[in-house]
Scaffold this motif. Structure first.
Motif, PDB file in Angstrom:
ATOM      1  N   ASP A 104       0.819  -1.215   0.000  1.00 53.98           N
ATOM      2  CA  ASP A 104       0.000   0.000   0.000  1.00 53.98           C
ATOM      3  C   ASP A 104       0.854   1.268   0.000  1.00 53.98           C
ATOM      4  N   ASP A 130      -7.177  -1.724  -4.020  1.00 49.69           N
ATOM      5  CA  ASP A 130      -6.819  -2.102  -2.658  1.00 49.69           C
ATOM      6  C   ASP A 130      -5.441  -2.763  -2.662  1.00 49.69           C
ATOM      7  N   PRO A 131      -4.737  -2.711  -1.543  1.00 49.64           N
ATOM      8  CA  PRO A 131      -3.459  -3.427  -1.467  1.00 49.64           C
ATOM      9  C   PRO A 131      -3.655  -4.920  -1.745  1.00 49.64           C
TER      10      PRO A 131
END
Length: 281
Positions: free
Chosen positions: A187, A242-243
């Motif tokens: 992230d 999203d990560p």
């Protein structure tokens, strides 16, 4: 930081020079902050891969604008480089071509000898010094190991790196004729996705916003999916991956999303820590 940009128009060819040259946050503008190389990889309607790259900034390359205006693409990846590993040279400039697919990476990882040992015979196809080219080769190797499933290859390659080497980002784009894959992991770097429409009846305006009027030409109304490290306009439909999320956009521009990596890296380097490649080179 490096910047990634990808577009998929499926089976339709479009002129892409707006995003490369004319946008307020175009590749040309971004190259002032990322001066170590500029590359474009694309597929036209015939499915032939093309790669055009130079180990210098787009703003110092007098031919860049002219070349950008000549590109008609169905699927395209661009990359501008802020070097962390490897000197400025064509072989160290993204994107990379392996097994007929184009790949570019934004991030970094270390322990390249371990990666090279994992590559096996694919190491012979690596010509430069970068971690990114080895990542591209690793994706190609694992894709072949999974019967040509590119999504499985990306997942396996990124998963192996996450478990075995120090890293700070494995964000990447992979393109094939009419197909585009994108991974964000973990992230520390952004990667966004949005959808636009090119409509010749209105002069090719994709969308108008407070930031820009996006003019892209196509011979017929064409939907496009774009993926970018940075939002290129202030429209509300941008979504950050999203990560660990892996996106696949197909020739009909439908896309699938799944959590490809659900664990943190074993050896995460934060962005304020030293480059993980320092001990390797």
């Amino acid at each position: 930081m490096c910047r990634l940009f990808g577009i998929n128009a499926g089976t339709h060819e479009i002129h892409v020079d707006y995003w490369l040259v004319d946008a307020p946050d175009s590749i040309l503008i971004e190259s002032h902050r990322n001066p170590d190389g500029t590359g474009v990889g694309w597929f036209g309607a015939d499915g032939t891969p093309h790669v055009d790259k130079q180990p210098r900034s787009a703003f110092t390359d007098t031919a860049f604008t002219q070349e950008a205006k000549s590109v008609d693409a169905c699927t395209l990846i661009t990359h501008i480089r802020a070097a962390t590993t490897g000197h400025d040279a064509v072989e160290n400039t993204h994107p990379f071509l392996f097994d007929g697919r184009v790949m570019a990476h934004n991030g970094g990882f270390g322990d390249l000898p371990a990666v090279e040992a994992q590559l096996g015979e694919y190491l012979s196809q690596v010509h430069g010094d970068t971690d990114s080219e080895r990542y591209a080769a690793l994706i190609a190797k694992f894709t072949a190991d999974h019967g040509g499933d590119v999504g499985a290859g990306i997942t396996a390659a990124a998963g192996w790196l996450a478990d075995n080497v120090p890293l700070y980002s494995l964000n990447c784009l992979v393109a094939a004729p009419g197909q585009l894959w994108a991974l964000r992991y973990p992230d520390q770097r952004a990667l966004h996705i949005a959808r636009r429409r090119v409509d010749p009846a209105t002069g090719g305006v994709v969308t108008s916003s407070a930031l820009a009027s996006h003019t892209v030409q196509a011979s017929e109304p064409t939907e496009v999916v774009i993926i970018a490290s940075e939002r290129i306009d202030d429209e509300a439909d941008w979504r950050m991956l999203d990560p660990g999320e892996l996106i696949h956009v197909g020739p009909d521009l439908s896309f699938t999303s799944r959590l490809a990596i659900d664990r943190p890296p074993a050896h995460l380097h934060l962005l304020d820590e030293p480059d993980p490649n320092v001990d390797t080179f």
